[in-house]
Design a protein around this motif. Sequence first.
Motif, short mmCIF file in Angstrom:
data_model
loop_
_atom_site.label_atom_id
_atom_site.label_comp_id
_atom_site.label_asym_id
_atom_site.label_seq_id
_atom_site.Cartn_x
_atom_site.Cartn_y
_atom_site.Cartn_z
N PHE A 6 0.83 -1.20 0.00
CA PHE A 6 0.00 0.00 0.00
C PHE A 6 0.87 1.26 0.00
O PHE A 6 1.98 1.25 0.53
CB PHE A 6 -0.92 0.01 1.23
N ILE A 7 0.33 2.30 -0.58
CA ILE A 7 0.98 3.61 -0.53
C ILE A 7 0.45 4.34 0.70
O ILE A 7 -0.70 4.80 0.71
CB ILE A 7 0.71 4.43 -1.80
N ALA A 8 1.27 4.42 1.73
CA ALA A 8 0.82 5.01 3.00
C ALA A 8 0.99 6.52 3.02
O ALA A 8 0.32 7.21 3.80
CB ALA A 8 1.59 4.39 4.16
N ALA A 92 11.24 -0.60 -4.03
CA ALA A 92 10.66 -0.47 -2.70
C ALA A 92 9.46 -1.39 -2.54
O ALA A 92 9.33 -2.08 -1.52
CB ALA A 92 10.26 0.99 -2.45
N ARG A 93 8.61 -1.38 -3.54
CA ARG A 93 7.41 -2.21 -3.47
C ARG A 93 7.78 -3.70 -3.47
O ARG A 93 7.18 -4.50 -2.74
CB ARG A 93 6.51 -1.89 -4.68
N LEU A 105 10.86 3.28 1.57
CA LEU A 105 10.73 4.64 1.05
C LEU A 105 11.32 4.70 -0.35
O LEU A 105 12.41 4.15 -0.60
CB LEU A 105 11.47 5.61 1.97
N ALA A 106 10.62 5.36 -1.25
CA ALA A 106 11.16 5.67 -2.57
C ALA A 106 11.16 7.18 -2.74
O ALA A 106 10.14 7.84 -2.47
CB ALA A 106 10.34 5.01 -3.68
N VAL A 107 12.28 7.73 -3.16
CA VAL A 107 12.36 9.17 -3.42
C VAL A 107 13.05 9.38 -4.76
O VAL A 107 13.94 8.63 -5.16
CB VAL A 107 13.14 9.90 -2.29
N ALA A 223 8.24 11.75 -3.39
CA ALA A 223 8.55 10.57 -2.59
C ALA A 223 7.28 9.82 -2.23
O ALA A 223 6.18 10.38 -2.27
CB ALA A 223 9.28 10.97 -1.30
N ALA A 224 7.45 8.54 -1.90
CA ALA A 224 6.31 7.69 -1.49
C ALA A 224 6.77 6.70 -0.43
O ALA A 224 7.91 6.23 -0.44
CB ALA A 224 5.74 6.95 -2.69
N ILE A 225 5.85 6.38 0.48
CA ILE A 225 6.07 5.38 1.52
C ILE A 225 5.26 4.14 1.16
O ILE A 225 4.05 4.23 0.98
CB ILE A 225 5.63 5.88 2.91
N VAL A 226 5.92 3.00 1.05
CA VAL A 226 5.26 1.74 0.72
C VAL A 226 5.28 0.84 1.94
O VAL A 226 6.35 0.63 2.55
CB VAL A 226 5.96 1.04 -0.46
#
Length: 398
Positions: A6-8, A92-93, A105-107, A223-226
């Motif tokens: 999930f993308i948190a 990341a996923r 984390l992906a940035v 950026a995204a948190i997975v």
Amino acid sequence: MTQKTFIAGVGMVPFTKPGASPTYVEMGAQAVRLALADAGLDYARVQSAYAGYVYGDSTCGQTVLYEVGRTGIPIFNVNNNCSSGSSALLLARTAVELGQVDCALAVGFEQMQPGALRSHWDDRPETRTRFHPVWQTLTADAEGVPRAVRCFAGAGREHMRRYGTRLETFAAIRAKASRHAANNPLAIFRQVLTTEDVMNDKPIWPGVATRLMACPPTCGAAAAIVVSERYARQHGLRTDVQVLAQAMATDPVESFDPPSMIGYVGFHMSRAAARAVYEQAGVDPADVRVCELHDCFAHNELLTYEAIGLCPEGEAERFVVDGDNTYGGQCVTNPSGGLLSKGHPLGATGLAQCYELTHQLRGTAEARQVERPQIALQHNLGLGGACVVTLYGRADAH
């Protein structure tokens, strides 16, 4: 056993022109802080990180993330040309999906220079050197035109010759991008343009492309948190946006043989990655109502409609003319304004697409909001080559 992902949280800084932006360090760190705040998560909870960028020294990812925290986690630097951001997201996923970590984390970030893209190395073979004769021969009449223009506009010209597509259709795509970007406070260009404005702009290849049909050099970060489902539940994180499927493809033989500019700029990569994602998720492309795709040139947006199955090959012009690429049509493409108007900081683009689609699925895209989307498709292309396609879904719909 694999875990649902999930993308948190997502974060993005305003995109700006070269010379007007903060440093890549400041932009990248701010995008990470915004994503963490969106997730309601402390950086100490992140278990691994992946940083996408193109123009930078080694370990730029560490340089950015050390501004946020120094927790000793693994940090991986990713350079996959213009798909670097989505490649970081894929890694990341994958780490979360396979249970290596529960929070990744992906940035992506880029501090670009003005002007056409160029290599900063002149003492070694360029990427794809073996296949340069394809674009050099098929666009031999465009000597002096920048290479990226020759490649992508040359592919558009091939579509024009093959299917009768008009130059005005590419101009209409650029005008559509400007209308969408007018509602995006993070976009670099927010001025609304008409098809006529685009047609009357300075030609960069007479009869094939005007300057406005190309995306601008841009600086920015996203950026995204997975997270895994288990981790989200343990820490009270949101699980409303799920990554349903993801695939990366590189060039098959057909990219270069038989010689074709459409093949050279990634049509076959795009088609293969999209088909893999549809199969993984059991989704038909007709079900896609919102899409962020790689419109580095208006020409490539049109080609991508066909590559990812939004319309049959040869029918992309009709897709545009019928308004099926915007609000009220079949699939709203690039509600953010896309690379053409939002901007294209190479390493950040894939994560900026994730940012937009996450907000679309949450229903928090404000004036850009597409009506009740259940799934969202992301297409991010890098010549060299790599194409990453990602399918997101509202968790309550799956």
